[in-house]
Design an enzyme around this catalytic site. Structure first.
Site, PDB file in Angstrom:
ATOM      1  N   ASN A   9      -1.261   9.032  13.018  1.00 47.94           N
ATOM      2  CA  ASN A   9      -0.754   8.764  14.300  1.00 47.94           C
ATOM      3  C   ASN A   9      -1.725   7.587  14.925  1.00 47.94           C
ATOM      4  O   ASN A   9      -2.699   8.117  15.550  1.00 47.94           O
ATOM      5  CB  ASN A   9      -0.584   9.794  15.027  1.00 47.94           C
ATOM      6  CG  ASN A   9       0.055   9.539  16.585  1.00 47.94           C
ATOM      7  OD1 ASN A   9       0.502   8.514  16.902  1.00 47.94           O
ATOM      8  ND2 ASN A   9       0.149  10.743  17.316  1.00 47.94           N
ATOM      9  N   LYS A  11      -1.243   6.327  17.545  1.00 51.54           N
ATOM     10  CA  LYS A  11      -1.297   6.147  19.077  1.00 51.54           C
ATOM     11  C   LYS A  11      -1.334   4.660  19.684  1.00 51.54           C
ATOM     12  O   LYS A  11      -0.823   3.694  18.876  1.00 51.54           O
ATOM     13  CB  LYS A  11      -2.344   6.965  19.602  1.00 51.54           C
ATOM     14  CG  LYS A  11      -2.532   8.055  19.033  1.00 51.54           C
ATOM     15  CD  LYS A  11      -3.377   9.378  19.888  1.00 51.54           C
ATOM     16  CE  LYS A  11      -3.371  10.496  19.168  1.00 51.54           C
ATOM     17  NZ  LYS A  11      -4.021  11.679  19.993  1.00 51.54           N
ATOM     18  N   HIS A  95       5.116  15.057  20.502  1.00 54.06           N
ATOM     19  CA  HIS A  95       3.710  15.095  20.475  1.00 54.06           C
ATOM     20  C   HIS A  95       3.298  15.389  21.720  1.00 54.06           C
ATOM     21  O   HIS A  95       3.930  15.288  22.931  1.00 54.06           O
ATOM     22  CB  HIS A  95       3.437  13.609  20.238  1.00 54.06           C
ATOM     23  CG  HIS A  95       1.841  13.588  19.924  1.00 54.06           C
ATOM     24  ND1 HIS A  95       0.818  13.626  20.938  1.00 54.06           N
ATOM     25  CD2 HIS A  95       1.046  13.552  18.825  1.00 54.06           C
ATOM     26  CE1 HIS A  95      -0.383  13.654  20.589  1.00 54.06           C
ATOM     27  NE2 HIS A  95      -0.268  13.619  19.052  1.00 54.06           N
ATOM     28  N   GLU A  97       1.022  14.706  23.875  1.00 52.81           N
ATOM     29  CA  GLU A  97       0.814  13.560  24.823  1.00 52.81           C
ATOM     30  C   GLU A  97       2.027  12.938  25.461  1.00 52.81           C
ATOM     31  O   GLU A  97       2.095  12.880  26.783  1.00 52.81           O
ATOM     32  CB  GLU A  97      -0.056  12.355  24.119  1.00 52.81           C
ATOM     33  CG  GLU A  97      -1.342  12.855  24.007  1.00 52.81           C
ATOM     34  CD  GLU A  97      -1.908  12.248  22.897  1.00 52.81           C
ATOM     35  OE1 GLU A  97      -1.434  11.006  22.319  1.00 52.81           O
ATOM     36  OE2 GLU A  97      -3.011  12.439  22.347  1.00 52.81           O
ATOM     37  N   GLU A 167       0.158  21.304  16.454  1.00 52.00           N
ATOM     38  CA  GLU A 167      -1.055  20.737  16.756  1.00 52.00           C
ATOM     39  C   GLU A 167      -1.367  21.357  18.079  1.00 52.00           C
ATOM     40  O   GLU A 167      -0.960  21.328  19.166  1.00 52.00           O
ATOM     41  CB  GLU A 167      -0.642  19.494  17.214  1.00 52.00           C
ATOM     42  CG  GLU A 167      -0.235  18.494  16.135  1.00 52.00           C
ATOM     43  CD  GLU A 167      -0.586  17.017  16.436  1.00 52.00           C
ATOM     44  OE1 GLU A 167      -1.279  16.552  15.642  1.00 52.00           O
ATOM     45  OE2 GLU A 167       0.001  16.494  17.381  1.00 52.00           O
ATOM     46  N   GLY A 173      -8.153  15.394  19.514  1.00 49.55           N
ATOM     47  CA  GLY A 173      -8.952  14.421  20.076  1.00 49.55           C
ATOM     48  C   GLY A 173     -10.304  15.064  20.729  1.00 49.55           C
ATOM     49  O   GLY A 173     -10.831  14.385  21.224  1.00 49.55           O
ATOM     50  N   SER A 212      -8.139  16.845  15.336  1.00 52.43           N
ATOM     51  CA  SER A 212      -9.373  16.919  14.815  1.00 52.43           C
ATOM     52  C   SER A 212      -9.553  16.982  13.273  1.00 52.43           C
ATOM     53  O   SER A 212     -10.619  17.587  12.816  1.00 52.43           O
ATOM     54  CB  SER A 212     -10.359  17.521  15.645  1.00 52.43           C
ATOM     55  OG  SER A 212     -10.439  17.069  17.192  1.00 52.43           O
TER      56      SER A 212
HETATM   57  C1  PEP Z   1      -2.741  13.811  17.309  1.00 56.23           C
HETATM   58  O1  PEP Z   1      -2.559  13.179  18.269  1.00 56.23           O
HETATM   59  O2  PEP Z   1      -1.715  13.895  16.656  1.00 56.23           O
HETATM   60  C2  PEP Z   1      -4.172  14.309  16.671  1.00 56.23           C
HETATM   61  C3  PEP Z   1      -4.051  15.116  15.648  1.00 56.23           C
HETATM   62  O3  PEP Z   1      -5.307  13.511  16.993  1.00 56.23           O
HETATM   63  P1  PEP Z   1      -6.864  13.715  16.448  1.00 56.23           P
HETATM   64  O4  PEP Z   1      -6.731  13.870  14.956  1.00 56.23           O
HETATM   65  O5  PEP Z   1      -7.430  12.773  17.053  1.00 56.23           O
HETATM   66  O6  PEP Z   1      -7.153  15.094  17.058  1.00 56.23           O
END
Ligand code: PEP
Length: 255
Positions: A9, A11, A95, A97, A167, A173, A212
């Site tokens: 992703n 973003k 997601h 966000e 998630e 992040g 992460s």
């Molecule tokens: C995400 O935004 O779906 C995500 C998992 O981000 P990150 O790997 O940076 O934690």
């Protein structure tokens, strides 16, 4: 048998130049093991160019979101039919966000999930709890609400071509990853919620972990029985980092 899916992703990151380096690096270094599926989800403006770059490869294309509407007066939105025309196979829905920053409720997420299916796209449904919710012992209740709202709207059969991504919001992040045990516990729970509706479908749904994931923690996560790959944010922006995760999936798959 469920093959691994490693999904990037991006973003709101990238540029024409950066995407070219990223995509060509991923294509050149993809593991030969075809049971690991690789997917990239660029920002909307780059879908057409990335789609062309991927045309002779096994790497799949996906969208980071989708409109719940088919067409019409929805300024700034993108319909599933348009994403299909651009060569997308997947669309991320729900997601964290978008839930937190764009006010997407579970009902809106369910409508987007249905819009993806109606357009012939495979939805990747993201679910996950915040740190406060985990601390309050509400992780399973939060997941249940997010998952059941979609299940009630679509029915379990719709999950035949869907993917779920767990998630935990506190791991996205932040550099903080759920431990393999914490992740497996929630993945097992997600599969059990699906199995309550239909065991056969539940056994086939891929459940990704996101939060992460890096080359050095991917194998520990992917070795668990209910973890079928990863949804990767930060580490999907450099082909070396993304490929390290893909390689970890291939190694676990090979046993
Ligand atoms: C995400 O935004 O779906 C995500 C998992 O981000 P990150 O790997 O940076 O934690």
């Amino acid at each position: 048998m469920r093959g691994y899916l490693v999904a990037g992703n991006w973003k709101m990151n990238g540029s024409i130049a950066a995407n070219t380096t990223l995509v060509s690096g991923i294509i050149a270094g993809s593991p030969a093991n075809e049971s690991v599926e690789l997917l990239v989800c660029p920002p909307f403006p780059y879908l057409a160019a990335v789609s062309c770059s991927l045309s002779d490869s096994q790497v799949r294309l996906g969208a980071q979101s989708i409109s719940e509407h088919e067409s019409g007066a929805f300024t700034g939105e993108t319909a599933g039919s348009m994403l299909r025309e651009m060569g997308c196979e997947y669309a991320i829905v729900g997601h964290s966000e978008r839930r937190a920053l764009m006010g997407e409720t579970s009902e809106i997420v369910a409508a987007k999930f249905q819009a993806a299916l109606a357009a012939g796209l495979k939805p990747i449904l993201c679910v996950g709890e915040t740190l406060e919710q985990r601390a309050a012992g509400q992780t399973e209740a939060v997941i249940d609400e997010q998952l059941n709202t979609v299940l009630d709207a679509t029915g379990i059969d719709a999950f035949d071509s869907a993917v779920v991504a767990y998630e935990p919001v506190w791991a996205i992040g932040t550099g903080e990853t759920a431990s393999p045990e914490q992740a497996q516990d929630v993945h097992r729970h997600i599969r059990a919620v699906l199995a309550d509706r239909n065991e056969d479908v539940a056994g086939k749904v891929r459940i990704l972990y996101g939060g992460s994931v890096k080359g050095d923690n991917a194998a520990g996560l992917f070795s668990n029985p209910d973890i079928d790959g990863g949804l990767i944010g930060g580490a999907s922006l450099k082909f070396e980092d993304f490929l390290a995760i893909a390689d970890a999936a291939a190694a676990v798959q090979q046993g």
